[in-house]
Design a protein around this motif. Structure first.
Motif, PDB file in Angstrom:
ATOM      1  N   ILE A 105       0.838  -1.199   0.000  1.00 10.93           N
ATOM      2  CA  ILE A 105       0.000   0.000   0.000  1.00 10.93           C
ATOM      3  C   ILE A 105       0.875   1.252   0.000  1.00 10.93           C
ATOM      4  CG2 ILE A 105      -1.912   1.170   1.144  1.00 10.93           C
ATOM      5  CD1 ILE A 105      -2.524  -1.729   0.360  1.00 10.93           C
ATOM      6  N   ASP A 106       0.616   2.125  -0.956  1.00 10.93           N
ATOM      7  CA  ASP A 106       1.253   3.446  -0.960  1.00 10.93           C
ATOM      8  C   ASP A 106       0.505   4.334   0.035  1.00 10.93           C
ATOM      9  OD1 ASP A 106       2.748   5.715  -1.696  1.00 10.93           O
ATOM     10  OD2 ASP A 106       1.198   6.300  -3.120  1.00 10.93           O
ATOM     11  N   PHE A 107       1.234   4.905   1.010  1.00 10.93           N
ATOM     12  CA  PHE A 107       0.610   5.637   2.115  1.00 10.93           C
ATOM     13  C   PHE A 107       0.865   7.137   1.988  1.00 10.93           C
ATOM     14  CE2 PHE A 107      -0.661   5.170   6.791  1.00 10.93           C
ATOM     15  CZ  PHE A 107      -1.882   4.621   6.455  1.00 10.93           C
ATOM     16  N   ILE A 152      -9.844 -11.094  -5.319  1.00 12.72           N
ATOM     17  CA  ILE A 152      -9.334 -10.658  -4.016  1.00 12.72           C
ATOM     18  C   ILE A 152      -8.890  -9.204  -4.073  1.00 12.72           C
ATOM     19  CG2 ILE A 152      -7.465 -11.024  -2.346  1.00 12.72           C
ATOM     20  CD1 ILE A 152      -7.629 -14.002  -3.019  1.00 12.72           C
ATOM     21  N   GLU A 153      -8.392  -8.771  -5.224  1.00 10.10           N
ATOM     22  CA  GLU A 153      -7.939  -7.391  -5.367  1.00 10.10           C
ATOM     23  C   GLU A 153      -9.074  -6.403  -5.110  1.00 10.10           C
ATOM     24  OE1 GLU A 153      -5.808  -4.453  -8.700  1.00 10.10           O
ATOM     25  OE2 GLU A 153      -6.116  -6.591  -9.102  1.00 10.10           O
ATOM     26  N   ARG A 154     -10.293  -6.777  -5.477  1.00  8.98           N
ATOM     27  CA  ARG A 154     -11.438  -5.890  -5.240  1.00  8.98           C
ATOM     28  C   ARG A 154     -11.635  -5.666  -3.736  1.00  8.98           C
ATOM     29  NH1 ARG A 154     -17.792  -7.133  -6.757  1.00  8.98           N
ATOM     30  NH2 ARG A 154     -18.616  -5.140  -6.026  1.00  8.98           N
ATOM     31  N   ILE A 155     -11.535  -6.736  -2.955  1.00 12.24           N
ATOM     32  CA  ILE A 155     -11.684  -6.603  -1.493  1.00 12.24           C
ATOM     33  C   ILE A 155     -10.498  -5.855  -0.908  1.00 12.24           C
ATOM     34  CG2 ILE A 155     -11.912  -7.879   0.671  1.00 12.24           C
ATOM     35  CD1 ILE A 155     -14.379  -7.932  -1.107  1.00 12.24           C
ATOM     36  N   ILE A 159     -10.477  -2.576   1.505  1.00 14.67           N
ATOM     37  CA  ILE A 159      -9.713  -2.551   2.759  1.00 14.67           C
ATOM     38  C   ILE A 159      -8.746  -1.379   2.779  1.00 14.67           C
ATOM     39  CG2 ILE A 159      -7.954  -3.809   4.067  1.00 14.67           C
ATOM     40  CD1 ILE A 159      -9.322  -6.403   3.206  1.00 14.67           C
ATOM     41  N   THR A 160      -8.123  -1.131   1.629  1.00 10.68           N
ATOM     42  CA  THR A 160      -7.149  -0.035   1.531  1.00 10.68           C
ATOM     43  C   THR A 160      -7.815   1.323   1.669  1.00 10.68           C
ATOM     44  OG1 THR A 160      -5.731  -1.372   0.091  1.00 10.68           O
ATOM     45  CG2 THR A 160      -5.381   1.001   0.074  1.00 10.68           C
ATOM     46  N   ASN A 161      -8.904   1.523   0.968  1.00 14.03           N
ATOM     47  CA  ASN A 161      -9.585   2.826   0.995  1.00 14.03           C
ATOM     48  C   ASN A 161     -10.097   3.184   2.386  1.00 14.03           C
ATOM     49  OD1 ASN A 161      -9.116   3.069  -1.744  1.00 14.03           O
ATOM     50  ND2 ASN A 161     -11.113   2.271  -2.342  1.00 14.03           N
ATOM     51  N   PRO A 175      -4.350   6.393   0.873  1.00 19.50           N
ATOM     52  CA  PRO A 175      -3.798   5.066   0.601  1.00 19.50           C
ATOM     53  C   PRO A 175      -4.206   4.552  -0.765  1.00 19.50           C
ATOM     54  CG  PRO A 175      -5.649   4.908   2.137  1.00 19.50           C
ATOM     55  CD  PRO A 175      -5.379   6.374   1.927  1.00 19.50           C
ATOM     56  N   ARG A 176      -3.284   3.835  -1.396  1.00 20.51           N
ATOM     57  CA  ARG A 176      -3.545   3.285  -2.729  1.00 20.51           C
ATOM     58  C   ARG A 176      -2.892   1.918  -2.825  1.00 20.51           C
ATOM     59  NH1 ARG A 176      -0.563   3.122  -7.365  1.00 20.51           N
ATOM     60  NH2 ARG A 176       1.037   4.422  -6.366  1.00 20.51           N
ATOM     61  N   LEU A 177      -3.680   0.934  -3.275  1.00 19.79           N
ATOM     62  CA  LEU A 177      -3.145  -0.416  -3.448  1.00 19.79           C
ATOM     63  C   LEU A 177      -2.219  -0.446  -4.653  1.00 19.79           C
ATOM     64  CD1 LEU A 177      -3.160  -3.436  -2.654  1.00 19.79           C
ATOM     65  CD2 LEU A 177      -5.110  -3.724  -4.190  1.00 19.79           C
ATOM     66  N   VAL A 178      -0.947  -0.733  -4.405  1.00 19.97           N
ATOM     67  CA  VAL A 178       0.044  -0.771  -5.485  1.00 19.97           C
ATOM     68  C   VAL A 178       0.016  -2.121  -6.199  1.00 19.97           C
ATOM     69  CG1 VAL A 178       2.502  -0.574  -6.049  1.00 19.97           C
ATOM     70  CG2 VAL A 178       1.509   0.867  -4.253  1.00 19.97           C
ATOM     71  N   ARG A 179       0.064  -3.205  -5.423  1.00 19.92           N
ATOM     72  CA  ARG A 179       0.040  -4.550  -6.015  1.00 19.92           C
ATOM     73  C   ARG A 179      -0.234  -5.569  -4.914  1.00 19.92           C
ATOM     74  NH1 ARG A 179       5.368  -3.108  -5.260  1.00 19.92           N
ATOM     75  NH2 ARG A 179       6.714  -4.654  -4.203  1.00 19.92           N
ATOM     76  N   ILE A 180      -0.546  -6.782  -5.327  1.00 20.75           N
ATOM     77  CA  ILE A 180      -0.713  -7.910  -4.409  1.00 20.75           C
ATOM     78  C   ILE A 180       0.361  -8.930  -4.723  1.00 20.75           C
ATOM     79  CG2 ILE A 180      -2.215  -9.806  -3.697  1.00 20.75           C
ATOM     80  CD1 ILE A 180      -4.603  -8.077  -4.267  1.00 20.75           C
TER      81      ILE A 180
END
Length: 326
Positions: A105-107, A152-155, A159-161, A175-180
């Protein structure tokens, strides 16, 4: 040594006190505190006050997850803080299972990234629920497929937002999801010896239990470390929180699915008639064709309606709204 003095010890003590031979040094209890070693290679960067504030933040975060995730998983979700520890990054990585789900997660605007780890059994449960299953984990773990990771990326995005609101009293983060990642070797966001805080959340989705861990590096929190105290937290707390929670709950309830049934009429027949009933027999109801039908929401009569059709399906047209249960 026994806590109770014998009679001879009592007599000897009284004799010394009366004879002036009493030595106060003999009664001094040595209260030497045990020495605590300090590891200069792993200095303590987080105080108890810092950890307590982070615990408050993620208790708030757990409540948000418990409110929002049921709308996606259609299952009751319970989340609570299980533990909170300051460790080195290498220890956190060594504790990860295989396979693993790691969200990087980019914070922004804080420096660097954080990691959210989700246990594999929770990942399988999420995939099963999102595809319409009962939400049961796999008996034997295996690697996640590309399609499963997309689900799973959708969930993970949800979670990130949700991280932004609990941190609003400290800093406004985006916060932004960078990758899984499913391999911990590809999630080396900092050097192995750096200090991190690991918050472990106990997650229960239906009957499936697991854990979710959030890894916060010190260099990410360094710029706001002075704000991580309860005094600052409560002084900046927004008064609109209660109203916001009410809005969130109303939205979650509005998405809940409830059964609706229409009663055409009622009738009573004998058991003998029921046994001998054949195709083409007519059952006479207690209502007329022109009568309005009762529409029930759950077990509560909420509307009256007239029968009809819509395309190729039966339908009813609401004629009256009943404001109170009858």
């Amino acid at each position: 040594m026994s806590d109770v003095l014998s009679q001879s010890e009592i007599d000897d003590l009284l004799a010394k006190m009366q004879g002036g031979g009493f030595d106060e040094e003999e009664l001094k209890v040595e209260t030497k505190k045990p020495e605590k070693k300090y590891d200069f290679e792993r200095p303590t960067k987080f105080s108890k006050e810092h950890l307590r504030t982070l615990e408050i933040i993620f208790e708030h975060y757990g409540r948000l997850l418990s409110t929002h995730l049921p709308a996606y998983l259609r299952r009751n979700v319970q989340i609570e803080v299980a533990s909170l520890d300051a460790v080195v990054y290498q220890e956190f990585m060594s504790s990860l299972s295989n396979p693993v789900l790691l969200g990087v997660i980019d914070f922004t605007p804080l420096e660097g990234n954080i990691i959210i780890e989700l246990e594999a059994n929770l990942g399988y449960t999420i995939v099963d629920r999102m595809l319409g299953g009962f939400g049961l984990p796999l008996e034997k773990s295996r690697d996640f497929s590309e399609i499963e990771l997309v689900i799973i990326e959708r969930i993970f995005t949800v979670i990130t937002n949700l991280l932004s609101e609990p941190w609003a009293n400290v800093v406004k983060v985006e916060p932004r999801l960078v990758r899984i990642e499913t391999n911990s070797q590809f999630a080396q966001i900092i050097s192995p010896g750096e200090t991190v805080v690991v918050i472990t959340l106990k997650v229960k989705i239906g009957d499936v239990e697991g854990r979710m861990s959030i890894c916060l590096p010190y260099n990410c929190l360094e710029s706001v470390i002075d704000k991580l105290n309860t005094k600052y937290w409560y002084s900046t707390m927004q008064t609109s929180d209660n109203i916001h929670y009410q809005d969130v709950i109303e939205v979650a309830i509005a998405k809940a699915r409830i059964p609706i049934r229409v009663v055409l009429g009622r009738s009573s027949i004998s058991l003998n008639d029921l046994i001998n009933m054949q195709k083409g027999d007519i059952i006479k109801l207690d209502s007329k064709v022109s009568d309005e039908l009762n529409v029930y929401v759950g077990n509560i009569k909420k509307f009256t309606a007239l029968p009809g059709s819509s395309s190729d399906a039966y339908a009813v047209k609401v004629s009256t709204i009943i404001r109170e249960e009858e």
